[in-house]
Design a protein around this motif. Structure first.
Motif, PDB file in Angstrom:
ATOM      1  N   PHE A 164      15.516  44.963  83.215  1.00  0.00           N
ATOM      2  CA  PHE A 164      14.626  45.694  82.325  1.00  0.00           C
ATOM      3  C   PHE A 164      14.567  44.973  80.987  1.00  0.00           C
ATOM      4  O   PHE A 164      15.567  44.432  80.515  1.00  0.00           O
ATOM      5  CB  PHE A 164      15.107  47.129  82.124  1.00  0.00           C
ATOM      6  N   TRP A 165      13.391  45.019  80.379  1.00  0.00           N
ATOM      7  CA  TRP A 165      13.166  44.313  79.126  1.00  0.00           C
ATOM      8  C   TRP A 165      12.800  45.291  78.024  1.00  0.00           C
ATOM      9  O   TRP A 165      12.118  46.298  78.282  1.00  0.00           O
ATOM     10  CB  TRP A 165      12.052  43.287  79.335  1.00  0.00           C
ATOM     11  N   CYS A 166      13.249  45.000  76.806  1.00  0.00           N
ATOM     12  CA  CYS A 166      12.949  45.852  75.664  1.00  0.00           C
ATOM     13  C   CYS A 166      12.629  44.994  74.446  1.00  0.00           C
ATOM     14  O   CYS A 166      13.365  44.041  74.136  1.00  0.00           O
ATOM     15  CB  CYS A 166      14.142  46.750  75.352  1.00  0.00           C
ATOM     16  N   ASN A 167      11.573  45.346  73.761  1.00  0.00           N
ATOM     17  CA  ASN A 167      11.239  44.717  72.483  1.00  0.00           C
ATOM     18  C   ASN A 167      11.248  45.797  71.405  1.00  0.00           C
ATOM     19  O   ASN A 167      10.407  46.702  71.429  1.00  0.00           O
ATOM     20  CB  ASN A 167       9.872  44.038  72.546  1.00  0.00           C
ATOM     21  N   PRO A 168      12.192  45.749  70.472  1.00  0.00           N
ATOM     22  CA  PRO A 168      12.308  46.827  69.483  1.00  0.00           C
ATOM     23  C   PRO A 168      11.239  46.730  68.407  1.00  0.00           C
ATOM     24  O   PRO A 168      10.450  45.781  68.372  1.00  0.00           O
ATOM     25  CB  PRO A 168      13.697  46.581  68.889  1.00  0.00           C
ATOM     26  N   ILE A 169      11.245  47.701  67.523  1.00  0.00           N
ATOM     27  CA  ILE A 169      10.343  47.682  66.382  1.00  0.00           C
ATOM     28  C   ILE A 169      10.731  46.518  65.475  1.00  0.00           C
ATOM     29  O   ILE A 169      11.925  46.273  65.235  1.00  0.00           O
ATOM     30  CB  ILE A 169      10.403  49.024  65.635  1.00  0.00           C
ATOM     31  N   SER A 170       9.737  45.825  64.987  1.00  0.00           N
ATOM     32  CA  SER A 170       9.989  44.673  64.132  1.00  0.00           C
ATOM     33  C   SER A 170      10.835  45.053  62.923  1.00  0.00           C
ATOM     34  O   SER A 170      10.564  46.056  62.247  1.00  0.00           O
ATOM     35  CB  SER A 170       8.648  44.092  63.655  1.00  0.00           C
ATOM     36  N   GLY A 171      11.894  44.283  62.694  1.00  0.00           N
ATOM     37  CA  GLY A 171      12.763  44.543  61.550  1.00  0.00           C
ATOM     38  C   GLY A 171      13.929  45.467  61.849  1.00  0.00           C
ATOM     39  O   GLY A 171      14.809  45.641  60.998  1.00  0.00           O
ATOM     40  N   HIS A 172      13.948  46.057  63.022  1.00  0.00           N
ATOM     41  CA  HIS A 172      15.066  46.930  63.390  1.00  0.00           C
ATOM     42  C   HIS A 172      16.231  46.089  63.893  1.00  0.00           C
ATOM     43  O   HIS A 172      16.129  45.411  64.908  1.00  0.00           O
ATOM     44  CB  HIS A 172      14.639  47.931  64.466  1.00  0.00           C
ATOM     45  N   ALA A 173      17.345  46.174  63.174  1.00  0.00           N
ATOM     46  CA  ALA A 173      18.488  45.327  63.501  1.00  0.00           C
ATOM     47  C   ALA A 173      19.299  45.860  64.681  1.00  0.00           C
ATOM     48  O   ALA A 173      19.969  45.109  65.379  1.00  0.00           O
ATOM     49  CB  ALA A 173      19.392  45.181  62.277  1.00  0.00           C
ATOM     50  N   THR A 174      19.259  47.161  64.878  1.00  0.00           N
ATOM     51  CA  THR A 174      20.106  47.781  65.892  1.00  0.00           C
ATOM     52  C   THR A 174      19.285  48.166  67.115  1.00  0.00           C
ATOM     53  O   THR A 174      18.209  48.765  66.985  1.00  0.00           O
ATOM     54  CB  THR A 174      20.809  49.019  65.318  1.00  0.00           C
ATOM     55  N   LEU A 175      19.803  47.812  68.280  1.00  0.00           N
ATOM     56  CA  LEU A 175      19.117  48.101  69.538  1.00  0.00           C
ATOM     57  C   LEU A 175      20.100  48.793  70.478  1.00  0.00           C
ATOM     58  O   LEU A 175      21.277  48.417  70.553  1.00  0.00           O
ATOM     59  CB  LEU A 175      18.605  46.807  70.174  1.00  0.00           C
ATOM     60  N   TYR A 176      19.611  49.807  71.174  1.00  0.00           N
ATOM     61  CA  TYR A 176      20.441  50.624  72.061  1.00  0.00           C
ATOM     62  C   TYR A 176      19.814  50.675  73.451  1.00  0.00           C
ATOM     63  O   TYR A 176      18.595  50.772  73.573  1.00  0.00           O
ATOM     64  CB  TYR A 176      20.530  52.065  71.554  1.00  0.00           C
ATOM     65  N   TRP A 177      20.671  50.676  74.472  1.00  0.00           N
ATOM     66  CA  TRP A 177      20.250  51.001  75.836  1.00  0.00           C
ATOM     67  C   TRP A 177      20.950  52.292  76.238  1.00  0.00           C
ATOM     68  O   TRP A 177      22.168  52.394  76.167  1.00  0.00           O
ATOM     69  CB  TRP A 177      20.636  49.902  76.820  1.00  0.00           C
ATOM     70  N   TYR A 178      20.148  53.259  76.665  1.00  0.00           N
ATOM     71  CA  TYR A 178      20.663  54.540  77.155  1.00  0.00           C
ATOM     72  C   TYR A 178      20.274  54.702  78.624  1.00  0.00           C
ATOM     73  O   TYR A 178      19.212  54.240  79.065  1.00  0.00           O
ATOM     74  CB  TYR A 178      20.072  55.709  76.369  1.00  0.00           C
ATOM     75  N   GLN A 179      21.128  55.396  79.356  1.00  0.00           N
ATOM     76  CA  GLN A 179      20.829  55.785  80.737  1.00  0.00           C
ATOM     77  C   GLN A 179      20.647  57.301  80.770  1.00  0.00           C
ATOM     78  O   GLN A 179      21.498  58.039  80.259  1.00  0.00           O
ATOM     79  CB  GLN A 179      21.985  55.389  81.667  1.00  0.00           C
ATOM     80  N   GLN A 180      19.533  57.761  81.341  1.00  0.00           N
ATOM     81  CA  GLN A 180      19.316  59.189  81.464  1.00  0.00           C
ATOM     82  C   GLN A 180      19.118  59.547  82.929  1.00  0.00           C
ATOM     83  O   GLN A 180      18.088  59.228  83.539  1.00  0.00           O
ATOM     84  CB  GLN A 180      18.115  59.658  80.649  1.00  0.00           C
ATOM     85  N   ILE A 181      20.123  60.216  83.476  1.00  0.00           N
ATOM     86  CA  ILE A 181      20.048  60.718  84.846  1.00  0.00           C
ATOM     87  C   ILE A 181      19.295  62.045  84.828  1.00  0.00           C
ATOM     88  O   ILE A 181      19.417  62.816  83.862  1.00  0.00           O
ATOM     89  CB  ILE A 181      21.454  60.869  85.434  1.00  0.00           C
ATOM     90  N   LEU A 182      18.546  62.307  85.874  1.00  0.00           N
ATOM     91  CA  LEU A 182      17.696  63.497  85.941  1.00  0.00           C
ATOM     92  C   LEU A 182      18.481  64.767  85.603  1.00  0.00           C
ATOM     93  O   LEU A 182      19.553  65.018  86.172  1.00  0.00           O
ATOM     94  CB  LEU A 182      17.092  63.615  87.339  1.00  0.00           C
ATOM     95  N   GLY A 183      17.976  65.532  84.648  1.00  0.00           N
ATOM     96  CA  GLY A 183      18.601  66.799  84.287  1.00  0.00           C
ATOM     97  C   GLY A 183      19.698  66.685  83.249  1.00  0.00           C
ATOM     98  O   GLY A 183      20.314  67.691  82.882  1.00  0.00           O
ATOM     99  N   GLN A 184      19.960  65.461  82.771  1.00  0.00           N
ATOM    100  CA  GLN A 184      21.023  65.257  81.788  1.00  0.00           C
ATOM    101  C   GLN A 184      20.452  64.644  80.511  1.00  0.00           C
ATOM    102  O   GLN A 184      19.317  64.149  80.488  1.00  0.00           O
ATOM    103  CB  GLN A 184      22.101  64.340  82.359  1.00  0.00           C
ATOM    104  N   GLY A 185      21.266  64.668  79.465  1.00  0.00           N
ATOM    105  CA  GLY A 185      20.895  63.975  78.240  1.00  0.00           C
ATOM    106  C   GLY A 185      21.171  62.486  78.362  1.00  0.00           C
ATOM    107  O   GLY A 185      21.932  62.053  79.226  1.00  0.00           O
ATOM    108  N   PRO A 186      20.538  61.677  77.527  1.00  0.00           N
ATOM    109  CA  PRO A 186      20.796  60.230  77.560  1.00  0.00           C
ATOM    110  C   PRO A 186      22.252  59.903  77.244  1.00  0.00           C
ATOM    111  O   PRO A 186      22.890  60.572  76.432  1.00  0.00           O
ATOM    112  CB  PRO A 186      19.868  59.697  76.463  1.00  0.00           C
ATOM    113  N   LYS A 187      22.750  58.850  77.900  1.00  0.00           N
ATOM    114  CA  LYS A 187      24.111  58.367  77.667  1.00  0.00           C
ATOM    115  C   LYS A 187      24.040  56.919  77.224  1.00  0.00           C
ATOM    116  O   LYS A 187      23.402  56.099  77.877  1.00  0.00           O
ATOM    117  CB  LYS A 187      24.947  58.494  78.944  1.00  0.00           C
ATOM    118  N   LEU A 188      24.715  56.601  76.109  1.00  0.00           N
ATOM    119  CA  LEU A 188      24.680  55.237  75.592  1.00  0.00           C
ATOM    120  C   LEU A 188      25.396  54.281  76.531  1.00  0.00           C
ATOM    121  O   LEU A 188      26.537  54.509  76.922  1.00  0.00           O
ATOM    122  CB  LEU A 188      25.328  55.175  74.212  1.00  0.00           C
ATOM    123  N   LEU A 189      24.712  53.188  76.892  1.00  0.00           N
ATOM    124  CA  LEU A 189      25.340  52.129  77.685  1.00  0.00           C
ATOM    125  C   LEU A 189      25.846  51.012  76.781  1.00  0.00           C
ATOM    126  O   LEU A 189      26.973  50.545  76.916  1.00  0.00           O
ATOM    127  CB  LEU A 189      24.330  51.545  78.684  1.00  0.00           C
TER     128      LEU A 189
END
Lengths: 114, 110
Positions: A21-46
């Protein structure tokens, strides 16, 4: 300002195959996060990057998941080999600085593992 | 790690009604964010509210950090308010590692 871009939006694979999977953040944003969200749950930081360095990857299953952000801009999350339980939405988010700032999320990449 | 619980888990409202969603957290925090996830899965940040009260149109939020809870108020609800509402707080030791709550699923009917 353009939002957080993610691709692909949907992916179906069989177990033991690999996916990226590929992600391009907002220009100038220094911090990037990947979260996993399983159906019915809140996102979990990977994994969390500050520029091109890893800040937190304590919940990343390192035997099968890997992520990189080589030039401090876009990022790739890879799963190899995939398991059935990896079926989820993978969300990328970015923020200006680590800690006190607001996260902006992408639309997500939905993975189905058969 | 920090525990984040939200209530109610599910809520059905008729259009025009008001509602209050609650977020309880188990440890002191220095920031709290509320998100809305629409039926297509997009997460939108509603509020960054470590303490006090903020308002944005029909939505407002209050965080009482000393008592470890936050409230999200939705007034005159509309069908576009449907979706899942999450609160998120940083975990202990890492200011920016957000732990998401269990979510409140809201359905607004005509």
């Amino acid at each position: 300002e353009a939002g957080v871009a993610q691709s692909p939006r949907y992916k179906i694979i069989e177990k033991r195959q690999s996916v990226a999977f590929w992600c391009n953040p907002i220009s100038g944003h220094a911090t990037l996060y990947w979260y996993q969200q399983i159906l019915g749950q809140g996102p979990k930081l990977l994994i969390q990057f500050q520029n091109n360095g890893v800040v937190d990857d304590s919940q990343l299953p390192k035997d099968r998941f890997s992520a990189e952000r080589l030039k401090g801009v876009d990022s790739t999350l890879k799963i190899q080999p995939a398991k059935l339980e990896d079926s989820a939405v993978y969300l990328c988010a970015s923020s200006r600085i680590s800690g006190a700032n607001v996260l902006t999320f992408g639309a997500g990449s939905r993975l189905t593992v058969l | 790690g920090i525990q984040v619980e939200q209530s109610p888990p599910d809520l059905i409202l008729q259009e025009g009604a008001n509602s209050t969603l609650r977020c309880n957290f188990s440890d002191s925090v220095n920031n709290l964010q509320w998100f809305h996830q629409n039926p297509w899965g997009q997460l939108i940040n509603l509020f960054y509210i470590p303490s006090g009260t903020k308002q944005n149109g029909r939505l407002s939020a209050t965080t009482v950090a000393t008592e470890r809870y936050s409230l999200l108020y939705i007034s005159s609800s509309q069908t576009t308010d449907s979706g899942v509402y999450f609160c998120a707080v940083p975990g202990t030791g890492t200011a920016s590692k957000l732990t998401f709550g269990t979510g409140t699923r809201l359905q607004v009917t005509l």
